[in-house]
Design a protein around this motif. Structure first.
Motif, PDB file in Angstrom:
ATOM      1  N   ARG A  56       0.546   5.414   0.966  1.00 22.14           N
ATOM      2  CA  ARG A  56      -0.279   6.389   1.665  1.00 22.14           C
ATOM      3  C   ARG A  56      -0.287   7.731   0.945  1.00 22.14           C
ATOM      4  NH1 ARG A  56       0.068   5.830   8.236  1.00 22.14           N
ATOM      5  NH2 ARG A  56      -0.599   3.655   8.353  1.00 22.14           N
TER       6      ARG A  56
ATOM      7  N   VAL B  69     -15.662   1.563   5.531  1.00 20.18           N
ATOM      8  CA  VAL B  69     -15.946   2.788   6.277  1.00 20.18           C
ATOM      9  C   VAL B  69     -14.637   3.367   6.823  1.00 20.18           C
ATOM     10  CG1 VAL B  69     -17.065   3.661   8.376  1.00 20.18           C
ATOM     11  CG2 VAL B  69     -18.297   2.125   6.848  1.00 20.18           C
ATOM     12  N   PRO B  70     -14.465   4.689   6.817  1.00 14.90           N
ATOM     13  CA  PRO B  70     -13.245   5.275   7.382  1.00 14.90           C
ATOM     14  C   PRO B  70     -12.956   4.748   8.781  1.00 14.90           C
ATOM     15  CG  PRO B  70     -14.527   6.979   6.291  1.00 14.90           C
ATOM     16  CD  PRO B  70     -15.368   5.728   6.271  1.00 14.90           C
ATOM     17  N   GLU B  71     -11.695   4.467   9.032  1.00 11.81           N
ATOM     18  CA  GLU B  71     -11.320   3.887  10.315  1.00 11.81           C
ATOM     19  C   GLU B  71     -11.451   4.885  11.458  1.00 11.81           C
ATOM     20  OE1 GLU B  71      -7.496   2.007   9.854  1.00 11.81           O
ATOM     21  OE2 GLU B  71      -8.144   0.933   8.052  1.00 11.81           O
ATOM     22  N   ARG B  72     -11.371   6.151  11.134  1.00 12.01           N
ATOM     23  CA  ARG B  72     -11.531   7.185  12.167  1.00 12.01           C
ATOM     24  C   ARG B  72     -12.095   8.440  11.513  1.00 12.01           C
ATOM     25  NH1 ARG B  72      -6.749   9.660  16.118  1.00 12.01           N
ATOM     26  NH2 ARG B  72      -7.953  11.465  16.862  1.00 12.01           N
TER      27      ARG B  72
ATOM     28  N   GLU C 184     -20.831  12.887   9.531  1.00 12.04           N
ATOM     29  CA  GLU C 184     -20.243  11.551   9.436  1.00 12.04           C
ATOM     30  C   GLU C 184     -20.945  10.725   8.365  1.00 12.04           C
ATOM     31  OE1 GLU C 184     -19.019  11.402  14.193  1.00 12.04           O
ATOM     32  OE2 GLU C 184     -20.748  10.277  13.439  1.00 12.04           O
TER      33      GLU C 184
ATOM     34  N   SER D 245     -16.555  -2.743   5.921  1.00 15.78           N
ATOM     35  CA  SER D 245     -15.096  -2.814   5.892  1.00 15.78           C
ATOM     36  C   SER D 245     -14.469  -1.618   5.196  1.00 15.78           C
ATOM     37  CB  SER D 245     -14.644  -4.105   5.197  1.00 15.78           C
ATOM     38  OG  SER D 245     -15.145  -4.150   3.862  1.00 15.78           O
TER      39      SER D 245
ATOM     40  N   LEU E  27      -7.971   5.841   6.133  1.00 14.73           N
ATOM     41  CA  LEU E  27      -7.397   5.673   7.461  1.00 14.73           C
ATOM     42  C   LEU E  27      -7.967   6.662   8.470  1.00 14.73           C
ATOM     43  CD1 LEU E  27      -3.689   5.134   6.365  1.00 14.73           C
ATOM     44  CD2 LEU E  27      -5.451   3.400   6.793  1.00 14.73           C
ATOM     45  N   ARG E  28      -8.099   7.898   8.080  1.00 16.33           N
ATOM     46  CA  ARG E  28      -8.653   8.887   9.011  1.00 16.33           C
ATOM     47  C   ARG E  28      -9.196  10.077   8.234  1.00 16.33           C
ATOM     48  NH1 ARG E  28      -4.325  12.729  11.013  1.00 16.33           N
ATOM     49  NH2 ARG E  28      -2.525  12.402   9.643  1.00 16.33           N
TER      50      ARG E  28
ATOM     51  N   SER F  78       0.820  -1.200   0.000  1.00 12.36           N
ATOM     52  CA  SER F  78       0.000   0.000   0.000  1.00 12.36           C
ATOM     53  C   SER F  78       0.856   1.253   0.000  1.00 12.36           C
ATOM     54  CB  SER F  78      -0.926   0.014   1.220  1.00 12.36           C
ATOM     55  OG  SER F  78      -1.829  -1.059   1.175  1.00 12.36           O
TER      56      SER F  78
ATOM     57  N   ARG G 177      -8.083   2.135   1.419  1.00 17.28           N
ATOM     58  CA  ARG G 177      -8.528   2.206   2.807  1.00 17.28           C
ATOM     59  C   ARG G 177      -8.484   3.660   3.242  1.00 17.28           C
ATOM     60  NH1 ARG G 177      -4.433  -0.279   5.853  1.00 17.28           N
ATOM     61  NH2 ARG G 177      -5.695   0.155   7.693  1.00 17.28           N
TER      62      ARG G 177
END
Length: 755
Positions: A608, A702-705, A664, A700, A642-643, A606, A640
């Motif tokens: 970033r 959805v933003p992790e934060r 949100e 799976s 991440l935040r 991956s 993904r």
């Protein structure tokens, strides 16, 4: 269908005038067409009144006090899952000194509530919330005056507290008794242009995270949605839609289906087919049998997705210059040029649309999750040929109802079938494939941008053009309803009209908020396009902000400036915009050069990247700035999130938890649209008929934060927020993916489909 075919189709139904396509028939006067193509509002009564009071000025249209003191609060706006029912209650409760349990709240009923048009465009708090704020304050003042007159004391010695009017020496009376001190008009009087509002520093309800009143039934298995509605003696109905757009019914075996157990009626009117039964499953079985025995011919041929944008550009358009300032010339500094596209997107409502109709004593009542009970009532009255006053629409929440999905279409089915079975409630629910195949989609769009820097490194030139079909084909005219076009005597839709700025349709948020001296922006409005389209949350702002914010990032790179600093420097005339940009960057920990740095992701494959996006919804509602960090896996073509750091200024915040929920939700919804949602279609028709053929973001993904900061503005106007984050989030994702992958993508959705 090719561009040539569409032009031929348009030619059969329209004439070209001044470069604009104008449909030659009309069932409503011009004023009504314009009304229903905008927000569905009645005429202005007093433009100087705040919010929706300007359309409906009588106080007792909003606040009613019964003789026993019971209070009813009314709003023409409806609950769509955003929590506005709770927020609107808070606004009224603040001035009336009541608790939620003390009032009856009614939203969206053509017999009982004001006509506030559609609950759409993030207008609820700005329009209805503002109206209730002022109406409740004026009613509170009248209650104090009525009690004071009876007690022979000064009104300023009287207060409202805990549901009672209280005066000197501990005397008190309930609100109904206080009304006896008023003249015969009582609360049936026009609102004043000024209101005795409580000072924001004294607010107790406004600004508090009051628990949402609609949640308990939804999480406890209670009757929360129109899908749950069960009335005595109710019949269940199902409709059979054509296999493809434009197909005509040639033959159907009605007699065989009528013999099936529990079937009460089988109806055919032209190409409209339906069954009524005494049980839901029997209705489904009869529908399947009816569909299996039906024979259809013809139908519309659609273009392929890879040809849709060329098709759009070849169609007749109404060309609207929405901004022309300064002088267009070659930029003195470096420039960028790009083409951005978006595919058709489905609403993908989790619960298939549903409605219940009842024709009794000459009155047709429809329980519906429409977003506009009054415009829908007008359409249904035309459809069933009944006087307007004999049709009542009652809003009942639906499971999944943002934007113009199939809610109005199924309400039309319920109205038609209730008229076929007078005296019996008729419940109609669409099947999953019918919801996906027949809803009005969010339009495919195309935008081009050319922008350049001046010798000083600031943006000097901006040229933007967009092509889009209609983003608002909501009913008002019956021809906007699916059933109306299937009848033996079809009702034709009124012409598609562009939504005027500052609201805008495809051109919503096409005007950059940044300081740009020389700019030209053109909306090429397309009245006729291959697929039926209408409103999806944020309308054209989704693509427009992706194009604008992507270009801003590229210009910042050409200017060798940090993208956040570059934005701030071009927002010098917008201090509230600067504040949300600074807050989002600070929350995120953005540092100059962060956009050019990369760090190892947990998975070695991956890469970033970080991205930033900003916008003020419609350039007049909530300000939202978003920073994201993503991890992109090029081998799997996956991303993904991440935040996410989000800062928002929506003026006076009524319910902070509710606002955070909306931001949100918008962030997650926009991630789904932006990364993967697209309608599948081609010459054979629409192919997205279920969740496997129209995949949406899974848990799976959805933003992790997600961190949200609200820049509250006590006492300032309430600004719409529910649709304000979709564009900035999409833009932030586009910029983050560009940095993570090293390649900027211009076509939505951003992630390529696996073969």
């Amino acid at each position: 269908m090719s561009a040539h075919d569409l032009q031929a189709d348009a030619g059969r139904r329209a004439v070209l005038k001044g470069g604009a396509l104008v449909v030659a028939f009309s069932l409503l006067p011009a004023a009504a067409r314009a009304e229903f193509n905008a927000m569905g509002l009645p005429k202005l009564a007093n433009p100087r009144l705040p919010g929706s009071l300007k359309n409906t000025p009588l106080l007792d249209a909003w606040i009613q006090v019964a003789a026993d003191g019971k209070v009813t609060v009314c709003s023409g706006k409806v609950e769509l899952g955003t929590g506005v029912r709770t927020a609107l209650m808070q606004v009224a409760l603040e001035q009336l000194e009541l608790a939620p349990a003390d009032i009856r709240f009614i939203g969206g009923d053509t017999l009982l509530t004001p006509n506030e048009g559609y609950t759409a465009g993030s207008h609820t708090m700005a329009d209805s919330g503002t109206a209730l704020l002022h109406a409740s304050a004026q009613v509170a003042a009248l209650l104090r005056a009525g009690a004071a007159r009876q007690w022979l004391v000064a009104p300023d010695s009287v207060v409202l507290r805990a549901g009672r009017v209280r005066g000197p020496g501990g005397i008190s009376m309930h609100y109904g008794a206080a009304l006896k001190g008023l003249d015969a008009a009582g609360l049936h009087r026009a609102a004043s242009e000024t209101s005795p509002l409580r000072a924001p520093a004294e607010y107790r309800m406004i600004g508090a995270s009051l628990p949402r009143v609609d949640i308990p039934a939804k999480v406890s298995g209670g009757a929360a949605y129109v899908q749950d509605l069960r009335l005595p003696g109710m019949l269940h109905a199902r409709v059979v839609r054509p296999p493809r757009l434009g197909a005509r019914l040639v033959q159907a075996d009605l007699a065989a289906v009528r013999r099936l157990p529990g079937v009460r009626q089988v109806l055919r009117d032209g190409s409209y087919l339906a069954v009524l039964a005494d049980d839901e499953w029997r209705a489904v079985g009869a529908m399947q049998a009816l569909a299996a025995g039906a024979r259809w011919e013809g139908g519309k041929t659609l273009p392929r997705p890879d040809a849709i944008h060329a098709t759009l550009q070849a169609l007749p358009s109404q060309d609207i210059v929405i901004l022309e300032q300064g002088r267009q010339r070659a930029a003195a500094g470096p420039s960028v040029s790009a083409r951005y596209t978006k595919q058709y997107v489905a609403h993908g409502s989790i619960g298939p649309s549903c409605a219940v109709g009842l024709l009794k004593d000459g009155v047709l009542t429809v329980w519906t999750h429409t977003q506009g009970v009054y415009p829908l009532r007008a359409a249904l009255a035309e459809l069933v040929r009944m006087p307007l006053e004999k049709v009542r629409c009652i809003h009942t929440e639906g499971s999944g109802c943002y934007g113009h999905n199939a809610a109005d279409d199924v309400a039309a089915d319920a109205a038609l079938l209730a008229c076929a079975a007078p005296g019996s409630p008729v419940r109609v629910q669409l099947m999953r494939d019918q919801e996906h195949l027949w809803e009005p989609y969010a339009p495919a769009m195309l935008a081009t941008v050319q922008a350049g820097l001046g010798a000083d490194g600031r943006i000097d030139q901006w040229n933007y053009e967009l092509w889009s079909g209609s983003h608002n084909e909501r009913p008002g005219n019956a021809g906007k309803l699916t059933a109306a076009g299937l009848l033996a005597a079809p009702i034709l839709p009124t012409p598609s009209l562009p939504m005027p700025m500052p609201e805008g349709g495809g051109d919503r948020n096409a005007l950059p908020l940044y300081d740009i001296p020389n700019a030209r922006i053109v909306n090429h409005f397309l009245p006729v396009t291959p697929l039926r389209t209408s409103a999806m949350r944020s309308l054209g702002a989704h693509l427009n902000l992706v194009a604008i914010e992507s270009t801003i990032d590229q210009l910042a790179a050409l200017a060798k400036a940090d993208p956040v600093r570059f934005r701030l420097d071009h927002l010098a005339s917008q201090p509230r915009a600067q504040a949300v940009v600074e807050r989002a960057a600070r929350m995120f920990g953005w540092k100059p050069g962060a956009d050019r740095s990369a760090s190892p992701a947990p998975q070695a494959a991956s890469r970033r990247g970080v991205g930033f996006g900003f916008g003020q919804y419609k350039n007049r509602m909530a300000f939202v700035a978003i920073a994201v960090e993503v991890a992109y896996d090029p081998d799997r073509e996956s991303l993904r999130i991440l935040r996410v750091a989000c800062a928002a200024d929506c003026g006076q915040v009524v319910n902070p938890d509710g606002v955070r929920n909306q931001l949100e939700g918008a962030i997650i919804q926009s991630a789904s649209w932006t990364l993967q949602e697209r309608l599948s279609y081609g010459p054979g028709g629409v192919a997205s008929f279920d969740w496997s053929t129209y995949p949406i973001l899974r848990f799976s993904g959805v933003p992790e934060r997600i961190d949200v900061a609200l820049l509250d503005q006590p006492g300032q106007p309430m600004l719409g927020v529910a649709e304000a984050a979709q564009g900035p989030m999409a833009a932030a994702l586009a910029n983050a993916l560009a940095r993570a992958s090293g390649v900027r993508r211009h076509d939505l959705p951003l992630l390529r489909q696996s073969s």
